[in-house]
Design a protein around this motif. Structure first.
Motif, PDB file in Angstrom:
ATOM      1  N   ALA A 111       0.836  -1.203   0.000  1.00 33.16           N
ATOM      2  CA  ALA A 111       0.000   0.000   0.000  1.00 33.16           C
ATOM      3  C   ALA A 111       0.867   1.248   0.000  1.00 33.16           C
ATOM      4  CB  ALA A 111      -0.906  -0.008   1.229  1.00 33.16           C
ATOM      5  N   LYS A 112       0.409   2.225  -0.741  1.00 35.48           N
ATOM      6  CA  LYS A 112       1.061   3.545  -0.769  1.00 35.48           C
ATOM      7  C   LYS A 112      -0.031   4.598  -0.781  1.00 35.48           C
ATOM      8  CE  LYS A 112       4.855   4.598  -1.031  1.00 35.48           C
ATOM      9  NZ  LYS A 112       5.882   4.880  -0.031  1.00 35.48           N
ATOM     10  N   GLY A 113       0.347   5.802  -0.377  1.00 33.63           N
ATOM     11  CA  GLY A 113      -0.595   6.907  -0.388  1.00 33.63           C
ATOM     12  C   GLY A 113      -1.000   7.267  -1.811  1.00 33.63           C
ATOM     13  N   GLY A 119       2.952   5.075 -12.181  1.00 30.43           N
ATOM     14  CA  GLY A 119       3.995   5.735 -12.950  1.00 30.43           C
ATOM     15  C   GLY A 119       5.077   6.397 -12.122  1.00 30.43           C
ATOM     16  N   ASN A 120       4.778   6.749 -10.863  1.00 32.80           N
ATOM     17  CA  ASN A 120       5.792   7.456 -10.061  1.00 32.80           C
ATOM     18  C   ASN A 120       6.185   6.726  -8.774  1.00 32.80           C
ATOM     19  OD1 ASN A 120       3.660   7.948  -8.286  1.00 32.80           O
ATOM     20  ND2 ASN A 120       3.669  10.160  -8.547  1.00 32.80           N
ATOM     21  N   ALA A 125       8.454  -1.483 -10.279  1.00 30.51           N
ATOM     22  CA  ALA A 125       9.030  -2.571 -11.077  1.00 30.51           C
ATOM     23  C   ALA A 125       9.278  -3.805 -10.209  1.00 30.51           C
ATOM     24  CB  ALA A 125      10.324  -2.116 -11.743  1.00 30.51           C
ATOM     25  N   THR A 126       9.764  -3.598  -9.007  1.00 33.53           N
ATOM     26  CA  THR A 126      10.004  -4.719  -8.087  1.00 33.53           C
ATOM     27  C   THR A 126       8.699  -5.397  -7.719  1.00 33.53           C
ATOM     28  OG1 THR A 126      12.008  -3.723  -7.203  1.00 33.53           O
ATOM     29  CG2 THR A 126      10.891  -5.329  -5.787  1.00 33.53           C
TER      30      THR A 126
END
Length: 166
Positions: A111-113, A119-120, A125-126
Protein backbone atom coordinates in the motif's frame (compact mmCIF):
# COMPACT_ATOMS: atom_id res chain seq x y z
CA UNK A 1 0.06 -4.17 19.89
CA UNK A 2 2.66 -4.51 17.16
CA UNK A 3 6.35 -5.27 17.43
CA UNK A 4 9.53 -3.68 16.15
CA UNK A 5 11.49 -6.58 14.67
CA UNK A 6 14.48 -7.41 12.49
CA UNK A 7 13.91 -8.69 8.98
CA UNK A 8 14.95 -12.20 10.12
CA UNK A 9 12.39 -12.20 12.95
CA UNK A 10 9.73 -10.84 10.60
CA UNK A 11 10.34 -13.62 8.08
CA UNK A 12 10.01 -16.21 10.86
CA UNK A 13 6.76 -14.63 12.06
CA UNK A 14 5.27 -14.43 8.55
CA UNK A 15 6.15 -18.00 7.50
CA UNK A 16 3.16 -19.69 9.18
CA UNK A 17 0.80 -16.94 7.94
CA UNK A 18 1.52 -17.42 4.25
CA UNK A 19 -1.51 -18.78 2.48
CA UNK A 20 -3.56 -18.44 5.66
CA UNK A 21 -3.96 -14.66 5.77
CA UNK A 22 -3.03 -11.75 3.55
CA UNK A 23 0.13 -9.78 4.29
CA UNK A 24 0.17 -6.05 3.59
CA UNK A 25 3.26 -3.85 3.55
CA UNK A 26 3.65 -0.12 3.40
CA UNK A 27 6.66 2.09 3.87
CA UNK A 28 7.66 5.62 4.75
CA UNK A 29 9.51 7.95 7.05
CA UNK A 30 6.62 8.56 9.48
CA UNK A 31 8.39 11.54 11.06
CA UNK A 32 6.20 13.39 13.60
CA UNK A 33 3.29 10.98 13.79
CA UNK A 34 -0.07 12.68 13.11
CA UNK A 35 -3.68 11.79 12.37
CA UNK A 36 -2.97 11.55 8.65
CA UNK A 37 -0.51 8.74 9.37
CA UNK A 38 -3.01 6.96 11.63
CA UNK A 39 -5.86 7.08 9.10
CA UNK A 40 -3.53 6.03 6.29
CA UNK A 41 -2.24 3.04 8.29
CA UNK A 42 -5.80 2.06 9.23
CA UNK A 43 -6.59 2.09 5.50
CA UNK A 44 -3.57 -0.12 4.85
CA UNK A 45 -4.63 -2.58 7.53
CA UNK A 46 -8.11 -2.82 5.99
CA UNK A 47 -6.49 -4.45 2.93
CA UNK A 48 -5.47 -7.61 4.82
CA UNK A 49 -4.89 -9.33 8.11
CA UNK A 50 -1.22 -8.54 8.81
CA UNK A 51 0.25 -5.06 8.36
CA UNK A 52 4.03 -4.68 8.13
CA UNK A 53 5.33 -1.09 8.17
CA UNK A 54 8.78 -0.60 6.66
CA UNK A 55 10.33 2.54 8.17
CA UNK A 56 13.22 4.53 6.72
CA UNK A 57 16.20 4.75 9.06
CA UNK A 58 17.48 8.15 10.21
CA UNK A 59 20.25 8.06 7.59
CA UNK A 60 17.76 7.26 4.85
CA UNK A 61 15.41 10.06 5.94
CA UNK A 62 18.31 12.55 5.87
CA UNK A 63 19.14 11.52 2.31
CA UNK A 64 15.51 11.82 1.23
CA UNK A 65 14.34 14.86 3.24
CA UNK A 66 17.49 16.83 4.01
CA UNK A 67 19.90 17.33 6.92
CA UNK A 68 17.28 18.74 9.31
CA UNK A 69 15.22 15.56 9.24
CA UNK A 70 14.13 13.38 10.83
CA UNK A 71 12.79 15.27 13.80
CA UNK A 72 12.00 12.04 15.69
CA UNK A 73 14.61 9.27 15.90
CA UNK A 74 14.16 5.97 14.08
CA UNK A 75 13.81 4.05 17.36
CA UNK A 76 11.06 6.39 18.59
CA UNK A 77 9.27 6.40 15.21
CA UNK A 78 9.32 2.60 15.10
CA UNK A 79 8.05 2.26 18.67
CA UNK A 80 5.24 4.76 18.10
CA UNK A 81 4.12 2.95 14.96
CA UNK A 82 4.24 -0.45 16.69
CA UNK A 83 2.01 0.98 19.41
CA UNK A 84 -0.82 1.64 16.96
CA UNK A 85 -3.53 -1.01 17.01
CA UNK A 86 -3.53 -1.37 13.22
CA UNK A 87 0.20 -2.17 12.94
CA UNK A 88 1.46 -5.71 13.44
CA UNK A 89 5.17 -5.40 12.65
CA UNK A 90 7.66 -2.58 12.09
CA UNK A 91 11.01 -3.08 10.36
CA UNK A 92 13.63 -0.35 9.89
CA UNK A 93 15.60 -0.14 6.65
CA UNK A 94 18.61 1.90 5.53
CA UNK A 95 17.99 2.02 1.78
CA UNK A 96 16.13 4.89 0.13
CA UNK A 97 13.42 2.53 -1.16
CA UNK A 98 12.05 -0.67 0.38
CA UNK A 99 12.74 -2.81 -2.69
CA UNK A 100 15.31 -5.17 -1.07
CA UNK A 101 12.88 -5.89 1.78
CA UNK A 102 9.90 -6.32 -0.52
CA UNK A 103 11.83 -8.91 -2.55
CA UNK A 104 12.34 -10.93 0.64
CA UNK A 105 8.91 -10.39 2.22
CA UNK A 106 6.85 -10.82 -0.99
CA UNK A 107 3.65 -9.41 0.51
CA UNK A 108 0.21 -10.03 -0.97
CA UNK A 109 -0.40 -6.28 -1.11
CA UNK A 110 1.82 -3.21 -0.93
CA UNK A 111 0.00 0.00 0.00
CA UNK A 112 1.06 3.54 -0.77
CA UNK A 113 -0.60 6.91 -0.39
CA UNK A 114 -2.75 8.15 -3.25
CA UNK A 115 -0.18 10.86 -4.03
CA UNK A 116 1.58 8.00 -5.84
CA UNK A 117 0.49 6.07 -8.90
CA UNK A 118 1.97 3.23 -10.95
CA UNK A 119 3.99 5.73 -12.95
CA UNK A 120 5.79 7.46 -10.06
CA UNK A 121 6.10 4.71 -7.45
CA UNK A 122 9.84 3.92 -7.12
CA UNK A 123 9.28 0.29 -6.14
CA UNK A 124 6.72 -0.46 -8.88
CA UNK A 125 9.03 -2.57 -11.08
CA UNK A 126 10.00 -4.72 -8.09
CA UNK A 127 6.38 -5.19 -7.07
CA UNK A 128 5.48 -6.34 -10.58
CA UNK A 129 8.45 -8.72 -10.62
CA UNK A 130 7.44 -10.38 -7.33
CA UNK A 131 3.72 -10.45 -8.15
CA UNK A 132 2.56 -8.17 -5.35
CA UNK A 133 -0.64 -6.19 -5.89
CA UNK A 134 -0.35 -2.44 -5.32
CA UNK A 135 -3.15 -0.55 -3.58
CA UNK A 136 -3.30 3.24 -3.31
CA UNK A 137 -4.82 4.44 -0.05
CA UNK A 138 -6.45 7.89 0.15
CA UNK A 139 -4.50 10.50 2.05
CA UNK A 140 -5.97 12.86 4.64
CA UNK A 141 -5.97 16.35 3.17
CA UNK A 142 -3.91 19.03 4.92
CA UNK A 143 -2.28 16.49 7.22
CA UNK A 144 1.43 15.94 6.66
CA UNK A 145 4.67 16.09 8.60
CA UNK A 146 5.77 19.01 6.42
CA UNK A 147 2.63 20.97 7.31
CA UNK A 148 3.15 20.23 11.04
CA UNK A 149 6.74 21.51 10.80
CA UNK A 150 5.60 24.58 8.87
CA UNK A 151 2.93 25.38 11.49
CA UNK A 152 5.50 25.08 14.29
CA UNK A 153 7.93 27.34 12.43
CA UNK A 154 5.23 29.95 11.79
CA UNK A 155 4.13 29.97 15.41
CA UNK A 156 7.69 30.26 16.66
CA UNK A 157 8.35 33.13 14.26
CA UNK A 158 5.17 34.90 15.39
CA UNK A 159 6.09 34.40 19.06
CA UNK A 160 9.55 35.87 18.41
CA UNK A 161 8.09 39.07 16.98
CA UNK A 162 8.35 41.99 19.39
CA UNK A 163 5.01 43.09 20.69
CA UNK A 164 4.10 46.73 20.57
CA UNK A 165 2.98 47.95 23.92
CA UNK A 166 1.80 51.29 25.22
Amino acid sequence: MGQVVSLTTLMEALAPLRGQSSIVTTNGCFDILHVGHLRYLQGCKALGETLVVLVNSDASVRRLKGPQRPIVTEADRAELLAGLGCVDYVVLFDEDTPEPLLEKIVPDFHAKGAQYNEGNLPEMATLRKIGTQVKFVPMVENRSTSSVIETIQQRLAAAAQPTTGR
